[in-house]
Write an enzyme that holds these catalytic residues in place. Structure first.
Site, mmCIF file in Angstrom:
data_model
loop_
_atom_site.group_PDB
_atom_site.id
_atom_site.type_symbol
_atom_site.label_atom_id
_atom_site.label_comp_id
_atom_site.label_asym_id
_atom_site.label_seq_id
_atom_site.Cartn_x
_atom_site.Cartn_y
_atom_site.Cartn_z
ATOM 1 N N ASP A 10 7.549 24.305 39.711
ATOM 2 C CA ASP A 10 6.455 23.741 40.486
ATOM 3 C C ASP A 10 6.623 22.249 40.748
ATOM 4 O OD1 ASP A 10 4.719 26.157 40.675
ATOM 5 O OD2 ASP A 10 4.778 26.000 38.486
ATOM 6 N N GLU A 14 19.598 16.617 44.016
ATOM 7 C CA GLU A 14 20.536 15.964 43.095
ATOM 8 C C GLU A 14 19.858 15.151 42.002
ATOM 9 O OE1 GLU A 14 22.868 13.600 45.722
ATOM 10 O OE2 GLU A 14 23.774 15.331 46.750
#
Length: 548
Positions: free
Chosen positions: A219, A193
């Site tokens: 990444d 979130e």
């Protein structure tokens, strides 16, 4: 179903048949198929009175992700079924190698008996045999048994819905969910979130409930997870948790690297996702180097991919505004930055991976890594880390221990394993380090994986656990056109073959960068860190990653 041995001419005599049956297929109940399960392949051939062209399919068990037995909802039908799921390489006429994978499902109907339980038992026997033989084929390489995830496997899957083009959840629903279900992988989906949400979660999660942590994002999310694991009180055990990567961002560097290490051709986009999904379902686990980084503020981070300063870092950050175009954002950013090329002042030093006198040519070609078994460093303490390593003399090791004693005392409160090679940032470096004489740079890039992005093969010689940092730097004086040629060559990993006199490549165990005064950008795994002096040391084989 006719249960018997296959005729001698059905398969080559060198490939023994272990299981044979004749079934109908769910897609075509009129025809009958002979199915041979050997130790290496599932061979399906249509039974016909007259020869039929291309009526035999040979599917390697190395490409199988799962097999299941089941019955239909129709209780009046005694039939049972077993379905096997394969992801073999696609074959294209105009390419000599297999660039990507495609899904192939083989589903057979067993209805020889009136007893539905007997049919299901037979289907389960076939499904179990396929799974067992497939697991053996995938875990054996050159007669060596490889480490793999247990079966059934339980994974915690983190998805960042905002990464890349914002399509990670859509890609999960269209590809990954089905693949994991076919492979019998039990997974729990966690949608992140906010920034550092995953880092906070892995610091407290009960890792005994999970066999692996998998990231579907760019990444940056994996960077969070690795540092969260190393911030735990039980970090020594936590960092051994296998990590999986599914490309869902813009660069997807580790996903492209893992795909590259599996020995197949470079792919992008959804083809890369399917390839990494396949490797995840296979569940083979390898060691992976991690790099410890110290910042001037005293903060310590761990990195799995790269440390960048100058041109590369600027492009990475400044191209965020083009995120909506996906991986093409880096191409756009590169062209924009080339238009106003900058020079960056600073000092760079490093500890070579192998000892001895270096010429300019040896620096440009790199030196061989001295640690031939980096995974063995995983369980060693600081005091016995490198005593027998020919790369470090006893005198230089004692010097580092003496100079670094105060830093190690302070580092006791920091997460992760101690560093053996790094003195405090405010102290001089040992005499066996190499100081780069130039102070004007266009870029500095330290890589520990092969790819910097899906289409940038920056470290073609890098491997997951080679125990070295691949250091590249470009000195000032290079023209815009020459720099552009370097980046174009980097798409195929050919930049070291350009003989560019401004490019230097060295394999190192540790490095220190002291950027000059003024504003600038330093990134670690693509994430911006504080600007100022920074130093790094590789910890060979510290992490675990699911790879090919």
């Amino acid at each position: 179903m006719d249960q018997r041995r296959a005729e001698p001419d059905f398969l080559p005599s060198a490939t023994p048949v272990t299981l044979y049956g004749e079934f109908t297929q769910t897609s075509n109940r009129r025809g009958r198929w002979a199915v041979n399960l050997t130790e290496k392949d599932l061979v399906v051939q249509r039974l016909a009175s007259a020869p039929v062209g291309r009526n035999k399919v040979v599917l390697s068990l190395r490409d199988c992700v799962g097999c299941r037995a089941y019955r239909d909802d129709d209780k009046a039908d005694p039939s049972a079924y077993f379905a096997a799921y394969f992801y073999p390489p696609k074959k294209r006429r105009w390419m000599t190698s297999a660039p990507s994978r495609q899904r192939v499902e083989q589903c057979f109907r067993l209805a020889a008996l009136q007893d539905p339980h007997a049919n299901l038992e037979e289907a389960e026997k076939w499904a179990r045999a396929v799974r067992e033989r497939s697991a053996r084929q995938q875990r054996l390489r050159d007669g060596v048994l490889l480490n793999s995830l247990p079966r059934p496997c339980r994974i915690l899957l983190f998805v960042n819905p905002q990464s890349g083009k914002g399509q990670a959840l859509t890609l999960y629903n269209s590809h990954i969910q089905r693949m994991l279900n076919e492979a019998g992988v039990i997974h729990k989906l966690i949608i992140t979130e906010r920034q550092n949400h995953a880092r906070e979660l892995v610091k407290d999660v009960d890792l005994s409930q999970w066999d692996a942590l998998v990231i579907m994002s760019g990444d940056g999310l994996l960077h969070e997870v690795i540092n969260g694991l190393l911030e735990r009180p039980d970090w020594e055990e936590a960092i051994r948790t296998p990590l999986g990567i599914l490309p869902g961002g813009s660069a997807n560097a580790l996903a492209a690297s893992v795909h590259y290490y599996s020995g197949v051709s470079q792919v992008r986009g959804e083809e890369l996702l399917v390839s990494c999904g396949f490797l995840l379902c296979r569940g083979l686990v390898s060691h992976m180097d991690l790099v410890s980084l110290h910042l001037s503020s005293g903060q310590r981070l761990f990195s799995f991919l790269s440390l960048a300063w100058g041109f590369v870092a600027d492009v990475d950050v400044e191209s965020e505004k083009y995120r909506h175009v996906g991986a093409a954002r880096f191409t756009v950013g590169t062209l924009v930055r080339l238009a106003s090329l900058r020079i960056y002042k600073g000092k760079l030093a490093y500890l070579p991976a192998s000892r001895g006198r270096h010429t300019d040519k040896s620096l440009q070609n790199g030196a061989a890594a001295c640690c031939r078994n980096p995974a063995s460093c995983l369980t060693q303490t600081l005091e016995d880390d490198f005593p027998n390593n020919t790369c470090h003399s006893n005198n230089s090791l004692k010097l580092r221990r003496s100079e670094g004693r105060s830093s190690r005392s302070a580092a006791k409160a920091l997460p992760g394993p101690p560093d053996a090679l790094l003195p405090p940032l405010d102290q001089p470096l040992p005499s066996d380090w190499v100081l780069v004489p130039e102070e004007d740079f266009v870029l500095m890039l330290a890589m520990y994986q092969s790819h910097l992005a899906e289409d940038l093969l920056a470290g073609p010689d890098a491997r997951l656990a080679d125990g070295v940092i691949h250091l590249f730097y470009v000195m000032a004086g290079i023209s815009r056109s020459a720099l552009l040629r370097l980046f174009l060559a980097m798409e195929k990993g050919a930049h070291l073959d350009t003989n560019c006199q401004h490019l230097v490549h060295a394999k190192v165990r540790a490095l220190r960068l002291e950027p000059g005064a003024g504003k600038g950008i330093i990134t670690v795994d693509g994430e911006v860190v504080e600007y100022g002096p920074i130093q790094a040391e590789v910890h060979g084989g510290l992490g675990r990653v699911i790879s090919g």
